[in-house]
Enzyme design. Sequence first.
Site, short mmCIF file in Angstrom:
data_model
loop_
_atom_site.label_atom_id
_atom_site.label_comp_id
_atom_site.label_asym_id
_atom_site.label_seq_id
_atom_site.Cartn_x
_atom_site.Cartn_y
_atom_site.Cartn_z
N GLU A 200 1.00 -1.20 0.01
CA GLU A 200 -0.09 -0.13 0.00
C GLU A 200 0.68 0.89 0.04
O GLU A 200 0.53 2.63 -0.04
CB GLU A 200 -1.14 -0.01 1.37
CG GLU A 200 -2.06 -1.12 1.11
CD GLU A 200 -2.85 -0.63 0.12
OE1 GLU A 200 -3.28 -0.05 0.24
OE2 GLU A 200 -3.32 -2.17 -0.34
N SER A 473 -49.34 -27.72 36.89
CA SER A 473 -48.36 -28.57 38.70
C SER A 473 -47.23 -27.95 38.97
O SER A 473 -46.41 -28.13 40.41
CB SER A 473 -48.74 -30.18 38.49
OG SER A 473 -49.91 -30.72 38.20
#
Length: 760
Positions: A200, A473
């Site tokens: 780069e 229950s």
Amino acid sequence: MSSKSNKSKTKTNKKQSAAVKSAKLGRLFKRWVFTLLKLALVLFLILVFYFIYLDSKITKKFSGQKWQVPAQIYARSMTLLPGKKISQQQLLQQLDALQYQRNAELASPGQYSVSRDHITIYRRPFTFIDGYETAQLFSVEFKRGSIHRITQRLQEQPINFARLEPQLIEHLVSPHQEDRELVRLEQVPEIFKDTLLLVEDRNFYHHHGVSPLAVLRALWVNITAGRTVQGGSTLTQQLAKNMYLSNERTLLRKVNEALIAIILDYRFNKDQILEAYLNEVFVGQKYATAVHGVGLGSRFYFGKPLAELSISESALLVGLLKGPSYFDPRRHPERALQRRDLVLRLMFEQHFLSRHQYEAAVMEPLFVIPRAKLSNASYSSYIDAVKKELRQLNLAHQLRQSGIKVFTHLDIIAQQDAEEAVASQLQKYDEALQAAVIVTEYQQADIVAVVGSRTQVDSGFNRALDAKRQIGSIIKPVIYLEALAQKGRYSLATKIEDTAIRLRSNNQDWQPQNFDKQFRGPVSLLDALANSLNVPTVRLGLQLGLPNISKGLEKLGLERDIKLHPAALLGAIELSPIEVSQLYQTIANSGLHRKQSTLLAITDNNGHILYQRQDALTRRYSEAEMYLLHYGLIQAATTGTAKSLTNAFPQQVLAGKTGTSSDYRDSWFVGFDQHKLVTVWLGKDNNNAIGLTGSSGALPVFSRFFRQQGVSSILRLMPEQISLQAFSVTSGYPQPEHCSSILLLPAFTDESMVVDGCEN
């Protein structure tokens, strides 16, 4: 004479006219020059002021918090101790989740090797909640499904403790927010940095933000090629464009880019600029979220930290920065491969690689992890619970966007086992049947797994947290606990009438029935609980009074008021699975209550603790009272409604309670072993009947989970206040132990209850 005089005058006039014109032109020229100088001065002043403005703006942003960094959510760290019950396969499962690579050479962190009953691990360095730990090489030896010994590999000395780093499971990214994972420059391998600058910006450390020679070179290359093949922007200019400017291609934007680059280079050193670039650069797209920075890019493509990338992987990541969409290795593998090989050739030509390294790297196939591995969809229900708790903490918005690390109690293996249990058991039913599971390590109230749907894909509705359904229950242990807490009035042997009863509930006549529509006459409290008998439960609840039942729900951890009516004694109230789990956390933990939580701690990006869970356990019921209830719940799992557990886990002790709502709309089971509490709900979102009881629907999911996890039998020492006592089978009253027809049951020790003679 006059003719000569006229000619002379004419020449004089012409000279005078020329002089006047010349003077006028001079004055005009001076005026233009002066005007141009003024304009130049104005432009210069504007440029100076603009430069100062840019300098202030850029310096302030660059010096402060440059980015909104998503919070990182981690699962729990797996701790390894001699004697800990964990199989070799479970440890390998965890290493696979952490993306460790099997490599017999163990050349670097993030690798492991396997030999018969040993696993050797080169653990990565990590900043844990209690501090930073360097990489560690250790060996784990297994014996009979447990860890037998842990050895420090280099010193070959046994150690008593080791741990793996926690798995990163999610980034909390807001809509339209960029996703990134910050890295410091010293964390980036030298070969990666060198390769990046080679590709780069080769003169990065020698120019002042802008490189005129690079611009001219790029211009010449583009002219000779007849198209744009090379850019002249320095790495600093790329950073300026990415951080401060748009992507529009205009002269003004290019000028701004150059000015900003010059300012950055003047104000900050090269290493600061390079580090910023590494964290800012765009690396790809994760669905609607932009992925930035090479730290996250490494995980995005390879599923591992940047420091563990191979040479070819580093070359690929550097190469695709030129155009992440164009060189996307998932969509365009041929382009990506060509680009990688070009970068490798440049590395070889610049002597970054030996010929052997170059040839080996070029021969490596292109490999990136599947995109599906990034979604962590299987953790979405758990992450929902984490987000909910984070909102309740009210962390400052700026803090939430600063890269904080959120450490949770998520157990990856328990989560996978819970998901598999749901998928396995529900595959035989139609797709409308839904499920929710919550797994809690109840001694500290740590939520370790959450399943909010029958599938792993986030449906948008987390049933574990948000579905409020009738619990059936499941409420009964609350009633029996309130009775057993009344020392001297009730015991496990106390007889309750199982005969017809008619009541008014919710302004309607109500005649409760047992599941089998039969009445048994007097039954013991223990039998009524273990076999989940409805009528005796209603009678017991009415004897205790609805306010006491409401108080019991509150003591166990229910945080909202619920209006009770007689039918509520059989579970005609609506709770979410997380609320049910909270009630049973207190029950399973022998009366010690703590609010369940997914969160362990939160730190900033540097490891400083911002939040740590510190709420203490509080006693809501005595250990003796809970011991009696546990006896009943163990009986339910042995001979009662959950007796299938005895066949599934012979010689193992478990406890639990089934629950079925009216018309078979909801199937529940909540049970626990020595360490884990598991809450299971099955039902349909439209509340239609599913035709399953707690025993036939939810209980098999519970069993499947523990078959994979392994059971730790419940061990409860009998409290000093409790002793085994003899009770009459017929009346339920205390009897001397030499009497016939007696039942030995645990009960509060009370000398006044001792009787001399036997019942006739």
